[in-house]
Design a protein around this motif. Structure first.
Motif, PDB file in Angstrom:
ATOM      1  N   GLU A 113       0.833  -1.209   0.000  1.00 39.21           N
ATOM      2  CA  GLU A 113       0.000   0.000   0.000  1.00 39.21           C
ATOM      3  C   GLU A 113       0.865   1.256   0.000  1.00 39.21           C
ATOM      4  O   GLU A 113       0.533   2.255  -0.652  1.00 39.21           O
ATOM      5  N   SER A 114       1.998   1.222   0.707  1.00 37.98           N
ATOM      6  CA  SER A 114       2.875   2.396   0.752  1.00 37.98           C
ATOM      7  C   SER A 114       3.458   2.704  -0.619  1.00 37.98           C
ATOM      8  O   SER A 114       3.609   3.876  -0.989  1.00 37.98           O
ATOM      9  N   LEU A 115       3.787   1.682  -1.395  1.00 38.68           N
ATOM     10  CA  LEU A 115       4.300   1.896  -2.749  1.00 38.68           C
ATOM     11  C   LEU A 115       3.224   2.524  -3.628  1.00 38.68           C
ATOM     12  O   LEU A 115       3.504   3.440  -4.413  1.00 38.68           O
ATOM     13  N   LYS A 116       2.004   2.025  -3.498  1.00 39.45           N
ATOM     14  CA  LYS A 116       0.894   2.575  -4.285  1.00 39.45           C
ATOM     15  C   LYS A 116       0.641   4.032  -3.914  1.00 39.45           C
ATOM     16  O   LYS A 116       0.385   4.876  -4.791  1.00 39.45           O
ATOM     17  N   ASN A 246      10.696   6.560   3.544  1.00 35.72           N
ATOM     18  CA  ASN A 246      11.043   5.777   4.727  1.00 35.72           C
ATOM     19  C   ASN A 246       9.890   4.843   5.089  1.00 35.72           C
ATOM     20  O   ASN A 246       8.914   4.724   4.346  1.00 35.72           O
ATOM     21  N   GLY A 247       9.993   4.200   6.234  1.00 36.38           N
ATOM     22  CA  GLY A 247       9.043   3.155   6.583  1.00 36.38           C
ATOM     23  C   GLY A 247       7.798   3.598   7.334  1.00 36.38           C
ATOM     24  O   GLY A 247       7.032   2.736   7.789  1.00 36.38           O
ATOM     25  N   LEU A 248       7.572   4.913   7.459  1.00 38.83           N
ATOM     26  CA  LEU A 248       6.438   5.362   8.271  1.00 38.83           C
ATOM     27  C   LEU A 248       5.096   4.948   7.687  1.00 38.83           C
ATOM     28  O   LEU A 248       4.208   4.494   8.414  1.00 38.83           O
ATOM     29  N   ASP A 249       4.940   5.095   6.379  1.00 40.06           N
ATOM     30  CA  ASP A 249       3.663   4.701   5.766  1.00 40.06           C
ATOM     31  C   ASP A 249       3.426   3.204   5.907  1.00 40.06           C
ATOM     32  O   ASP A 249       2.303   2.767   6.184  1.00 40.06           O
TER      33      ASP A 249
END
Length: 283
Positions: A113-116, A246-249
């Protein structure tokens, strides 16, 4: 928050655990939805993992998140695991279903989902993943499901890298190869470069899993670490004007899925992000 005898307990286990934003996220979500629940951190050493999982039942803890280094080793102590957790070989969410401990993996959907959300196109791309642990497995599966062409798995233990690459080729229509960190120097360019290790995480913020010369080969860089907001690894990407996140999403997205598994309810991502901004954890 009014804690009483009817308060439901949730939490996260890992080692170390002090960097985690999960308690802030879930406690604010509970408060926002007026749930009589609390979410706490449990710093659990590897040798104490079995006792900690047994304690979930004894203490009536409703659910847990699982972070490094327990995402793979926790599986053998659970009563059942979901299909996606079996496929990935790692668990990041445990639900106590009336004394039966169920394992899930929401990292993979959180990552995808973060990539999208950031409009990152994976189809037909070549990816390099740093690390071969539980988080790396979720990332690899997510890339495969989104249509990546190939995945290089780079790890200090070449055997673990090869094990994950073989797993990917056996379960997905994708080319995968396990390589060492020295092998990265042989790659001319990298479409997608992802750090799925804990190297560079707070408080050890002055280290990067690889040098800037390798990062400079990438077209897109992703660090699943969210604390600090910009790791040294990501600073290299910024230096060479490479798009990065970064990894927050990923963290918040997987938290949304975990929350729903435990409670059946959703929380609003925008509300959580605004809360974290006020707390000065998001710039």
């Amino acid at each position: 928050m009014n804690i009483n005898s009817k308060t439901s307990i949730y939490g996260i286990i890992g080692h170390p655990i002090g960097h985690s934003l999960s308690p802030l996220i879930h406690n604010y979500a509970f408060e926002n939805l007026d749930f009589n629940s609390v979410y706490v951190s449990f710093d659990v050493n590897e040798e104490d993992l079995k006792d900690a999982i047994i304690g979930i039942k004894a203490l009536g803890i409703k659910g847990l998140n699982v972070t490094v280094p327990h995402k793979e080793s926790v599986i053998k102590y659970l009563d059942r695991i979901s299909d996606e957790a079996k496929l990935i070989g790692a668990v990041n969410t445990i639900k106590n279903n009336s004394g039966s401990l169920e394992g899930y993996n929401t990292d993979v959907t959180g990552f995808m989902e973060s990539l999208k959300e950031h409009n990152v196109d994976v189809v037909g791309k070549n990816a390099v993943i740093l690390g071969a642990g539980g988080a790396a497995k979720a990332v690899a599966v997510g890339l495969a499901l989104l249509g990546a062409k190939s995945i290089y798995v780079c790890n200090r233990s070449i055997d673990k890298a090869k094990e994950l690459s073989i797993h990917m080729e056996n379960n997905f229509n994708i080319k995968s190869l396990g390589i060492s960190y020295n092998d990265l120097n042989m790659l001319d360019e990298i479409d997608i470069l992802i750090n799925a290790t804990s190297v560079g995480m707070h408080p050890n913020v002055d280290v990067s899993p690889i040098g800037e010369d390798v990062v400079a080969k990438a077209k897109f860089v992703y660090d699943i670490i969210y604390n600090p907001e910009k790791t040294l690894f990501l600073s290299y990407a910024e230096k060479y004007r490479i798009k990065y996140i970064n990894g927050l999403d990923m963290l918040i997205n997987q938290a949304i899925d975990s929350f729903k598994i435990w409670t059946g309810a959703n929380f609003d991502k925008k509300i959580i992000l605004n809360f974290l901004k006020k707390k000065d954890f998001v710039k």
